[in-house]
Design a protein around this motif. Structure first.
Motif, mmCIF file in Angstrom:
data_model
loop_
_atom_site.group_PDB
_atom_site.id
_atom_site.type_symbol
_atom_site.label_atom_id
_atom_site.label_comp_id
_atom_site.label_asym_id
_atom_site.label_seq_id
_atom_site.Cartn_x
_atom_site.Cartn_y
_atom_site.Cartn_z
ATOM 1 N N ASN A 220 -4.110 40.016 42.119
ATOM 2 C CA ASN A 220 -3.957 41.147 41.207
ATOM 3 C C ASN A 220 -2.820 40.963 40.210
ATOM 4 O O ASN A 220 -2.765 41.677 39.197
ATOM 5 C CB ASN A 220 -3.716 42.435 42.007
ATOM 6 C CG ASN A 220 -4.933 42.854 42.809
ATOM 7 O OD1 ASN A 220 -6.068 42.709 42.353
ATOM 8 N ND2 ASN A 220 -4.702 43.367 44.013
ATOM 9 N N ASP A 221 -1.902 40.021 40.515
ATOM 10 C CA ASP A 221 -0.707 39.895 39.672
ATOM 11 C C ASP A 221 -0.372 38.454 39.261
ATOM 12 O O ASP A 221 0.644 38.227 38.624
ATOM 13 C CB ASP A 221 0.503 40.505 40.388
ATOM 14 C CG ASP A 221 0.830 39.802 41.705
ATOM 15 O OD1 ASP A 221 0.181 38.782 42.031
ATOM 16 O OD2 ASP A 221 1.748 40.273 42.402
ATOM 17 N N PHE A 222 -1.207 37.486 39.645
ATOM 18 C CA PHE A 222 -1.027 36.081 39.336
ATOM 19 C C PHE A 222 0.086 35.434 40.164
ATOM 20 O O PHE A 222 0.238 34.216 40.131
ATOM 21 C CB PHE A 222 -0.746 35.877 37.836
ATOM 22 C CG PHE A 222 -0.888 34.443 37.375
ATOM 23 C CD1 PHE A 222 -2.124 33.818 37.362
ATOM 24 C CD2 PHE A 222 0.213 33.720 36.943
ATOM 25 C CE1 PHE A 222 -2.261 32.502 36.942
ATOM 26 C CE2 PHE A 222 0.084 32.398 36.512
ATOM 27 C CZ PHE A 222 -1.150 31.793 36.511
ATOM 28 N N ARG A 223 0.814 36.209 40.924
ATOM 29 C CA ARG A 223 1.883 35.652 41.753
ATOM 30 C C ARG A 223 1.476 35.523 43.219
ATOM 31 O O ARG A 223 1.771 34.527 43.870
ATOM 32 C CB ARG A 223 3.143 36.535 41.679
ATOM 33 C CG ARG A 223 4.106 36.237 40.548
ATOM 34 C CD ARG A 223 3.662 36.768 39.238
ATOM 35 N NE ARG A 223 4.732 36.699 38.216
ATOM 36 C CZ ARG A 223 4.529 36.904 36.929
ATOM 37 N NH1 ARG A 223 3.297 37.212 36.482
ATOM 38 N NH2 ARG A 223 5.542 36.821 36.070
ATOM 39 N N THR A 224 0.828 36.547 43.721
ATOM 40 C CA THR A 224 0.437 36.602 45.125
ATOM 41 C C THR A 224 -1.072 36.482 45.219
ATOM 42 O O THR A 224 -1.804 37.252 44.590
ATOM 43 C CB THR A 224 0.891 37.927 45.767
ATOM 44 O OG1 THR A 224 2.302 38.073 45.589
ATOM 45 C CG2 THR A 224 0.558 37.944 47.236
ATOM 46 N N TRP A 225 -1.536 35.531 46.027
ATOM 47 C CA TRP A 225 -2.951 35.195 46.067
ATOM 48 C C TRP A 225 -3.528 35.356 47.467
ATOM 49 O O TRP A 225 -2.812 35.244 48.462
ATOM 50 C CB TRP A 225 -3.163 33.745 45.603
ATOM 51 C CG TRP A 225 -2.855 33.557 44.152
ATOM 52 C CD1 TRP A 225 -1.628 33.393 43.588
ATOM 53 C CD2 TRP A 225 -3.799 33.543 43.080
ATOM 54 N NE1 TRP A 225 -1.742 33.263 42.218
ATOM 55 C CE2 TRP A 225 -3.067 33.344 41.872
ATOM 56 C CE3 TRP A 225 -5.190 33.659 43.008
ATOM 57 C CZ2 TRP A 225 -3.687 33.271 40.625
ATOM 58 C CZ3 TRP A 225 -5.807 33.581 41.769
ATOM 59 C CH2 TRP A 225 -5.058 33.398 40.597
ATOM 60 N N SER A 226 -4.814 35.613 47.519
ATOM 61 C CA SER A 226 -5.516 35.622 48.798
ATOM 62 C C SER A 226 -5.589 34.193 49.334
ATOM 63 O O SER A 226 -5.311 33.221 48.621
ATOM 64 C CB SER A 226 -6.924 36.186 48.625
ATOM 65 O OG SER A 226 -7.706 35.357 47.780
#
Length: 457
Positions: A220-226
């Protein structure tokens, strides 16, 4: 079978949205016709290795249409660190120049077209996957984003770095640490903004049971990924796939496309070539980014008659499919990898022309699932021979002809047009059917139907 029948009877709300025949999503039945994959026409060479910072491993182009400019980022070298990313631009997608940017030093000078360097130890990453961020919440300084792949001798330090830029030229890391890690990343790992679902997507290399495959993650934020997970290819045969070239189709951004490089490690065409393997390009599509339709097992792009494309990684389609003229779209692919003539070539397709409903001279027909549309006219993208034709019948949900829209009422259409309005004896006005579920029956003879849409006048 019962579930399939229920799916066929459930109306699709298509509105005035473009409808493509990449899969069987729209199709209830076909008789005497087939879905046909089309290959790009090789056009001109747009970039050839010629600068001191470019070597035989020039690769991985990314192309965007940004306003009235076409923009390209590409890996300039991979034989020795530091690895660089070069930049080129064009007014028409055909004629390209390397602007002198003055940003990155090479052998004591900044007189070059370079926009990123991996550093001498590779820690800053390379092989950029650039995209223009369509997220309305993205700050101005992050209008462009990119993945950079960090490849070092220590496996635990390898993975994906995130980059941001206000202009696509001046880049900085979003954080010093990796934003994606775990597994193999020694490829072109791609990022994009999925506007239809409001999220960032990553498509990266991965290995499953010793096979090169494609993994996916979302953010959702380009920093934290699934967590990275393998994409679902259904029951298609297992093959080595990487360099996936994932992109959203610019005329239907909710539909995602891939042009993976298929690798056959056991084959070798030139006995003198030092490496084993052959490559070609395949095609697949997705309506959700997770499940991918790979019904076309034949090559989308073959190596062709050029002997320098008949080795293990000789050809590769880059990320990006862009409009380049009236009824035309282009992608860009590498030829002659690992040779002194390595170059990037443009490939040309008809707009919407990846897949068509194809009918031979004997003719055939396709019936759609029930659709609910808005607008007053039906427009089709089609091509016939001089002896061929297209006719359209409109049916109710029970597959009975709606009065005035039968096959005898339909105008016989022949020609080659990207947007032809369909008419019947009473005219082309469909406003009386808008908002009601109907089926379309296309009668085709020696013809290709690429897409259709309902529209206002």
């Amino acid at each position: 079978m019962a579930a399939e029948a229920a799916r066929s009877d459930e109306p699709l709300a298509v509105g005035d949205q473009l409808q493509l025949f990449l899969d069987d999503h729209l199709i209830d039945s076909m008789r005497g016709v087939e879905l046909k994959l089309h290959s790009p026409r090789p056009a001109e060479i747009v970039i050839q290795m010629e600068k001191p910072w470019e070597d035989q491993t020039m690769y991985d182009p990314v192309v965007l249409k940004d306003g009235d400019r076409y923009r390209m980022w590409y890996r300039t070298n991979f034989n020795a660190r530091p690895f660089f990313t070069g930049y080129a631009e064009s007014a028409d997608g055909i004629h390209w120049t390397r602007p002198n940017l003055g940003l990155i030093e090479f052998r004591g000078s900044k007189e070059n077209n370079l926009v990123w360097t991996s550093g001498t130890d590779g820690s800053l990453g390379c092989v950029l996957s650039v995209f223009q961020d369509g997220n309305p919440n993205a700050p101005a300084g992050e209008r462009y984003k990119a993945f950079a792949t960090r490849i070092t001798e220590k496996a635990e330090e390898c993975g994906i770095l995130g980059l941001v830029s206000p202009d696509g030229l001046r880049w900085q890391l979003v954080q010093p640490d990796l934003i994606l890690r775990g597994g193999a990343f020694d490829s072109h790992n791609l990022a994009l903004w999925d506007a239809a679902r409001g999220q960032y997507l990553a498509y990266t290399r991965g290995f499953g049971n010793g096979i090169r495959l494609i993994r996916r993650a979302a953010s959702n934020d380009f920093r934290t990924w699934s967590e990275l997970a393998f994409v679902d290819l259904g029951d298609s045969p297992v093959e080595h796939l990487y360099k996936n070239a994932a992109t959203a189709y610019y005329r239907r951004p909710d539909i995602l496309l891939m042009f993976p490089k298929r690798f056959l490690p056991e084959r070798k065409a030139d006995p003198k070539w030092p490496y084993n393997g052959l490559s070609d390009i395949v095609f697949m599509s997705s309506r959700d980014g997770v499940h991918w339709d790979r019904r076309f097992m034949e090559a989308f792009l073959r190596p062709g008659p050029d002997e320098l494309n008949w080795h293990e990684r000789a050809i590769e389609v880059g990320q990006g499919l862009v409009p380049t003229g009236q009824g035309e779209m282009s992608l860009y692919y590498v030829e002659h990898y690992r040779t002194g003539s390595v170059r990037i070539r443009r490939g040309v397709l008809r707009e919407d022309g990846l897949v068509s409903v194809h009918a031979p001279y004997a003719g055939g027909e396709l019936v759609t699932r029930p659709v609910v549309f808005t607008g007053k006219q039906l427009a089709i993208n089609y091509a016939t021979s001089a002896a061929g034709s297209v006719r359209v019948e409109i049916l109710d949900t029970g597959s009975k002809t709606i009065a005035g829209f039968g096959p005898g009422d339909a105008a016989e259409i022949y020609g080659d047009q990207p947007e032809r309005v369909v008419a019947w004896k009473q005219g082309a006005d469909l406003s009386g059917l808008a908002g009601k579920p109907v089926r379309l029956r296309f009668f085709l003879k020696d013809a290709d139907l690429y897409s259709f849409r309902f529209r206002a006048e």
